[in-house]
Design a protein around this motif. Structure first.
Motif, PDB file in Angstrom:
ATOM      1  N   ILE A 124       0.836  -1.210   0.000  1.00  0.00           N
ATOM      2  CA  ILE A 124       0.000   0.000   0.000  1.00  0.00           C
ATOM      3  C   ILE A 124       0.867   1.255   0.000  1.00  0.00           C
ATOM      4  CG2 ILE A 124      -1.659   1.305   1.364  1.00  0.00           C
ATOM      5  CD1 ILE A 124      -2.828  -1.375   2.280  1.00  0.00           C
ATOM      6  N   LEU A 125       1.951   1.215   0.776  1.00  0.00           N
ATOM      7  CA  LEU A 125       2.863   2.366   0.793  1.00  0.00           C
ATOM      8  C   LEU A 125       3.461   2.632  -0.583  1.00  0.00           C
ATOM      9  CD1 LEU A 125       4.874   2.035   4.138  1.00  0.00           C
ATOM     10  CD2 LEU A 125       3.278   3.845   3.483  1.00  0.00           C
ATOM     11  N   VAL A 126       3.840   1.551  -1.284  1.00  0.00           N
ATOM     12  CA  VAL A 126       4.425   1.724  -2.619  1.00  0.00           C
ATOM     13  C   VAL A 126       3.403   2.336  -3.567  1.00  0.00           C
ATOM     14  CG1 VAL A 126       5.330   0.489  -4.629  1.00  0.00           C
ATOM     15  CG2 VAL A 126       6.128  -0.103  -2.348  1.00  0.00           C
ATOM     16  N   VAL A 127       2.152   1.857  -3.508  1.00  0.00           N
ATOM     17  CA  VAL A 127       1.110   2.408  -4.381  1.00  0.00           C
ATOM     18  C   VAL A 127       0.864   3.877  -4.056  1.00  0.00           C
ATOM     19  CG1 VAL A 127      -1.325   2.256  -4.999  1.00  0.00           C
ATOM     20  CG2 VAL A 127       0.026   0.173  -4.773  1.00  0.00           C
ATOM     21  N   LEU A 128       0.735   4.178  -2.756  1.00  0.00           N
ATOM     22  CA  LEU A 128       0.524   5.576  -2.365  1.00  0.00           C
ATOM     23  C   LEU A 128       1.713   6.447  -2.756  1.00  0.00           C
ATOM     24  CD1 LEU A 128      -1.093   5.117   1.175  1.00  0.00           C
ATOM     25  CD2 LEU A 128      -2.223   5.704  -0.983  1.00  0.00           C
ATOM     26  N   ALA A 129       2.930   5.894  -2.601  1.00  0.00           N
ATOM     27  CA  ALA A 129       4.122   6.659  -2.986  1.00  0.00           C
ATOM     28  C   ALA A 129       4.149   6.900  -4.489  1.00  0.00           C
ATOM     29  CB  ALA A 129       5.387   5.919  -2.550  1.00  0.00           C
ATOM     30  N   ALA A 130       3.735   5.888  -5.280  1.00  0.00           N
ATOM     31  CA  ALA A 130       3.702   6.071  -6.727  1.00  0.00           C
ATOM     32  C   ALA A 130       2.688   7.146  -7.114  1.00  0.00           C
ATOM     33  CB  ALA A 130       3.366   4.746  -7.409  1.00  0.00           C
ATOM     34  N   LEU A 131       1.509   7.114  -6.475  1.00  0.00           N
ATOM     35  CA  LEU A 131       0.508   8.146  -6.762  1.00  0.00           C
ATOM     36  C   LEU A 131       1.011   9.528  -6.353  1.00  0.00           C
ATOM     37  CD1 LEU A 131      -2.752   6.308  -5.643  1.00  0.00           C
ATOM     38  CD2 LEU A 131      -1.967   6.734  -7.972  1.00  0.00           C
ATOM     39  N   ALA A 132       1.584   9.596  -5.152  1.00  0.00           N
ATOM     40  CA  ALA A 132       2.130  10.875  -4.705  1.00  0.00           C
ATOM     41  C   ALA A 132       3.271  11.330  -5.598  1.00  0.00           C
ATOM     42  CB  ALA A 132       2.615  10.755  -3.255  1.00  0.00           C
ATOM     43  N   GLY A 133       4.112  10.367  -6.021  1.00  0.00           N
ATOM     44  CA  GLY A 133       5.212  10.725  -6.921  1.00  0.00           C
ATOM     45  C   GLY A 133       4.713  11.229  -8.255  1.00  0.00           C
ATOM     46  N   ALA A 134       3.651  10.586  -8.775  1.00  0.00           N
ATOM     47  CA  ALA A 134       3.100  11.040 -10.058  1.00  0.00           C
ATOM     48  C   ALA A 134       2.547  12.457  -9.936  1.00  0.00           C
ATOM     49  CB  ALA A 134       2.013  10.080 -10.522  1.00  0.00           C
ATOM     50  N   LEU A 135       1.797  12.712  -8.827  1.00  0.00           N
ATOM     51  CA  LEU A 135       1.260  14.065  -8.622  1.00  0.00           C
ATOM     52  C   LEU A 135       2.379  15.074  -8.408  1.00  0.00           C
ATOM     53  CD1 LEU A 135      -1.777  13.239  -6.298  1.00  0.00           C
ATOM     54  CD2 LEU A 135      -1.819  13.775  -8.736  1.00  0.00           C
ATOM     55  N   LEU A 136       3.384  14.686  -7.619  1.00  0.00           N
ATOM     56  CA  LEU A 136       4.500  15.596  -7.364  1.00  0.00           C
ATOM     57  C   LEU A 136       5.289  15.876  -8.642  1.00  0.00           C
ATOM     58  CD1 LEU A 136       6.215  17.134  -5.302  1.00  0.00           C
ATOM     59  CD2 LEU A 136       7.516  15.042  -4.931  1.00  0.00           C
ATOM     60  N   ALA A 137       5.563  14.802  -9.392  1.00  0.00           N
ATOM     61  CA  ALA A 137       6.315  14.994 -10.636  1.00  0.00           C
ATOM     62  C   ALA A 137       5.528  15.850 -11.617  1.00  0.00           C
ATOM     63  CB  ALA A 137       6.620  13.631 -11.259  1.00  0.00           C
ATOM     64  N   ARG A 138       4.204  15.627 -11.653  1.00  0.00           N
ATOM     65  CA  ARG A 138       3.378  16.438 -12.553  1.00  0.00           C
ATOM     66  C   ARG A 138       3.446  17.911 -12.174  1.00  0.00           C
ATOM     67  NH1 ARG A 138      -3.141  15.595 -13.588  1.00  0.00           N
ATOM     68  NH2 ARG A 138      -3.385  17.272 -15.137  1.00  0.00           N
ATOM     69  N   GLY A 139       3.353  18.172 -10.846  1.00  0.00           N
ATOM     70  CA  GLY A 139       3.427  19.566 -10.411  1.00  0.00           C
ATOM     71  C   GLY A 139       4.800  20.180 -10.627  1.00  0.00           C
ATOM     72  N   VAL A 140       5.841  19.395 -10.329  1.00  0.00           N
ATOM     73  CA  VAL A 140       7.204  19.927 -10.456  1.00  0.00           C
ATOM     74  C   VAL A 140       7.581  20.134 -11.919  1.00  0.00           C
ATOM     75  CG1 VAL A 140       9.631  19.370 -10.072  1.00  0.00           C
ATOM     76  CG2 VAL A 140       7.969  18.998  -8.253  1.00  0.00           C
ATOM     77  N   LEU A 141       7.161  19.180 -12.772  1.00  0.00           N
ATOM     78  CA  LEU A 141       7.576  19.236 -14.169  1.00  0.00           C
ATOM     79  C   LEU A 141       6.632  20.046 -15.049  1.00  0.00           C
ATOM     80  CD1 LEU A 141       8.762  15.557 -14.681  1.00  0.00           C
ATOM     81  CD2 LEU A 141      10.130  17.577 -14.220  1.00  0.00           C
ATOM     82  N   ARG A 142       5.540  20.564 -14.487  1.00  0.00           N
ATOM     83  CA  ARG A 142       4.645  21.385 -15.303  1.00  0.00           C
ATOM     84  C   ARG A 142       5.373  22.597 -15.897  1.00  0.00           C
ATOM     85  NH1 ARG A 142       1.033  22.212 -11.792  1.00  0.00           N
ATOM     86  NH2 ARG A 142      -0.369  20.526 -12.388  1.00  0.00           N
ATOM     87  N   PRO A 143       6.198  23.315 -15.106  1.00  0.00           N
ATOM     88  CA  PRO A 143       6.956  24.416 -15.730  1.00  0.00           C
ATOM     89  C   PRO A 143       7.905  23.941 -16.828  1.00  0.00           C
ATOM     90  CG  PRO A 143       6.950  24.623 -13.329  1.00  0.00           C
ATOM     91  CD  PRO A 143       6.394  23.277 -13.650  1.00  0.00           C
ATOM     92  N   VAL A 144       8.480  22.734 -16.651  1.00  0.00           N
ATOM     93  CA  VAL A 144       9.372  22.201 -17.686  1.00  0.00           C
ATOM     94  C   VAL A 144       8.598  21.923 -18.968  1.00  0.00           C
ATOM     95  CG1 VAL A 144      10.970  20.339 -18.254  1.00  0.00           C
ATOM     96  CG2 VAL A 144      10.870  21.210 -15.919  1.00  0.00           C
ATOM     97  N   ALA A 145       7.380  21.341 -18.820  1.00  0.00           N
ATOM     98  CA  ALA A 145       6.552  21.081 -20.000  1.00  0.00           C
ATOM     99  C   ALA A 145       6.161  22.392 -20.688  1.00  0.00           C
ATOM    100  CB  ALA A 145       5.305  20.301 -19.591  1.00  0.00           C
ATOM    101  N   ARG A 146       5.832  23.401 -19.883  1.00  0.00           N
ATOM    102  CA  ARG A 146       5.502  24.703 -20.475  1.00  0.00           C
ATOM    103  C   ARG A 146       6.693  25.282 -21.216  1.00  0.00           C
ATOM    104  NH1 ARG A 146       2.413  27.629 -15.358  1.00  0.00           N
ATOM    105  NH2 ARG A 146       0.478  26.411 -15.443  1.00  0.00           N
ATOM    106  N   ALA A 147       7.867  25.159 -20.595  1.00  0.00           N
ATOM    107  CA  ALA A 147       9.069  25.680 -21.256  1.00  0.00           C
ATOM    108  C   ALA A 147       9.345  24.931 -22.556  1.00  0.00           C
ATOM    109  CB  ALA A 147      10.275  25.575 -20.319  1.00  0.00           C
ATOM    110  N   SER A 148       9.130  23.609 -22.558  1.00  0.00           N
ATOM    111  CA  SER A 148       9.333  22.830 -23.783  1.00  0.00           C
ATOM    112  C   SER A 148       8.366  23.266 -24.876  1.00  0.00           C
ATOM    113  CB  SER A 148       9.155  21.339 -23.479  1.00  0.00           C
ATOM    114  OG  SER A 148       9.295  20.570 -24.643  1.00  0.00           O
ATOM    115  N   GLU A 149       7.089  23.460 -24.518  1.00  0.00           N
ATOM    116  CA  GLU A 149       6.111  23.922 -25.505  1.00  0.00           C
ATOM    117  C   GLU A 149       6.449  25.319 -25.996  1.00  0.00           C
ATOM    118  OE1 GLU A 149       2.400  23.670 -23.517  1.00  0.00           O
ATOM    119  OE2 GLU A 149       2.329  21.462 -23.500  1.00  0.00           O
ATOM    120  N   ALA A 150       6.906  26.167 -25.076  1.00  0.00           N
ATOM    121  CA  ALA A 150       7.272  27.522 -25.485  1.00  0.00           C
ATOM    122  C   ALA A 150       8.475  27.511 -26.425  1.00  0.00           C
ATOM    123  CB  ALA A 150       7.577  28.370 -24.244  1.00  0.00           C
ATOM    124  N   ALA A 151       9.472  26.668 -26.114  1.00  0.00           N
ATOM    125  CA  ALA A 151      10.634  26.570 -26.999  1.00  0.00           C
ATOM    126  C   ALA A 151      10.231  26.038 -28.373  1.00  0.00           C
ATOM    127  CB  ALA A 151      11.691  25.657 -26.370  1.00  0.00           C
TER     128      ALA A 151
END
Length: 452
Positions: free
Chosen positions: A158-185
């Motif tokens: 259960i911890l691994v599943v919750l960590a994966a979900l949290a990691g996906a949400l965290l990565a999505r939030g952290v990498l959103r500026p990177v995705a925007r920068a890629s689209e802008a470039a």
């Protein structure tokens, strides 16, 4: 694998490994304590059993008495006889090591399995030569440990599943500026120079977005300035060429009139007159080339396609310019749908360039989908090959020649306009080969095709 997936996987692995380590440590600690408690309670019960042994002189009656004292089984021996409290255990069920310990007159214990059931076996000598062995069942303890193990494994999962979900949400939030920068470039690369990134917060990503916007603004200003300068240069070239046409027409008329009277001129005046006529002709060619280049830059050229016999066109070009004794034609049978005027311009410019710079012998070979113009001249140094199609570029700056420096550039522009390409191959001392590859498989349709 994308960075988002890698971050999710790393976080899930980190939490999973930490949880697994914690679960394993907890399991072994609890297991050790439970097993130790089982040993302590069994030893205490064994000592109590030994305390009542002297009251019974008959081992059989003693074994019967033990049946009501607790949840354990008893095996007693005296004088080679064995007394059992249950048929499920026997003297053979007692581990040999424990029998040796009891034989030395000591209290001992050992775990063993009897018919698939786990027991903690204790043993000790009693009075009158009796040896007692007690079988304490640990099946319940094994079940408790199994349940604990399953609970801990489930918790880790259960911890691994919750960590994966949290990691996906965290990565999505952290990498959103990177995705925007890629689209802008990507938008900047497509020419959308007004693209900017939203500046959110004062963290590293906010500073990054601010720097990106400053870079984009500077790039937009630089490209705007370069575009304006290029437009001014094109207008200047077109205006100069256009303004030169009127005086050049007058000069051509005067040069033609002068050429008609060359035979009647005195020898000392004839040579300057011939040079003047040649320079006027060269100036006319330069103005015509500049006008054609300016039309290419303005996107005002069009293509009138029709079926063309390439061999016949090449022969006509060679014959019209008086190159018959210096140009050798090889191959025949190539027919394409193209603009004959532009194709003629390409062949004429390539042959003229080969005759001027490549020696006295030039061959034109017609292949399945190409026209190759080769010479046996000194060749082009390797460092100059990438620049031969640039406007006004000369491999030997000290040699002006009679050309305008625009012939190869115009030939390439026409080849691209026809949907083909112009290639060059050369080795110093081995001559040069210019190859026009034509789009035979997908010919142009008949009619005018506007190229913007």
């Amino acid at each position: 694998m994308t960075l988002r997936r890698r971050l999710t996987l790393v976080l899930a692995l980190a939490v999973g490994l930490s949880g697994a380590a914690l679960a394993a440590g907890s399991y072994f600690l609890v297991r050790h304590n439970l097993l130790a408690d089982s040993v302590d309670s069994s030893i205490v019960q064994t000592r109590r059993n030994l305390d009542v042994a002297p009251a019974y002189s008959d081992p059989g009656r003693l074994v019967d008495a033990y049946k009501s004292r607790g949840d354990f089984l008893t095996v007693a021996t005296r004088g080679g006889r064995t007394f059992l409290s249950s048929a499920s255990v026997s003297l053979r069920s007692v581990p040999p090591g424990l029998r040796r310990i009891v034989g030395r007159g000591e209290l001992g214990y050992e775990r063993t399995s009897v018919a698939g059931n786990q027991f903690l076996v204790t043993g000790a000598p009693a009075s009158n030569g009796t040896r007692l062995y007690f079988f304490f069942p640990e099946t319940g303890l094994g079940h408790e440990l199994s349940v604990l193990r399953n609970v801990l494994l489930g918790g880790v999962g259960i911890l691994v599943v919750l960590a994966a979900l949290a990691g996906a949400l965290l990565a999505r939030g952290v990498l959103r500026p990177v995705a925007r920068a890629s689209e802008a470039a990507h938008s900047l690369a497509e020419g959308l120079l007004e693209t900017r990134l939203p500046v959110e917060g004062r963290d590293e990503f906010g500073a990054w977005a601010q720097s990106f916007n400053e870079m984009a603004a500077a790039l937009e200003a630089k490209i705007a300035a370069l575009s304006a300068a290029q437009a001014r240069e094109r207008r200047f070239t077109a205006d100069v060429a256009h303004e030169l046409r009127t005086p050049l027409t007058a000069l051509m008329g005067e040069a033609s009139l002068l050429a008609d009277h060359l035979d009647r001129m005195p020898p000392e005046s004839r040579r300057p007159a011939e040079l003047l006529i040649a320079d006027v002709a060269r100036l006319r060619r330069l103005v015509e080339d500049l006008m054609e280049i300016s039309r290419f830059d303005a996107g005002a050229e069009s293509v009138h396609a029709e079926e063309v016999d390439v061999a016949a066109l090449v022969r006509a070009v060679v014959r019209a310019r008086g190159w018959g004794d210096r140009v050798r034609l090889e191959g025949d049978g190539l027919r394409v749908t193209s603009d004959p005027r532009r194709l003629e311009r390409i062949v004429a410019n390539l042959v003229d360039n080969a005759l001027e710079h490549g020696g006295s012998s030039v061959s034109v070979r017609i292949g399945a989908d190409e026209i190759e113009v080769a010479d046996d001249g000194p060749g082009i140094p390797r460092e100059h090959l990438p620049h031969v199609f640039e406007r006004f570029y000369k491999a030997d700056a000290s040699r002006s020649g009679s050309g305008t420096g625009l012939g190869l550039a115009i030939a390439r522009e026409n080849a691209m306009l026809l949907g083909g390409r112009l290639e060059v191959a050369s080795e110093p001392g081995a001559g040069s080969r210019f190859t026009v590859v034509l789009p035979v498989a997908e010919p142009l349709r008949n009619g005018d095709v506007d190229v913007a």
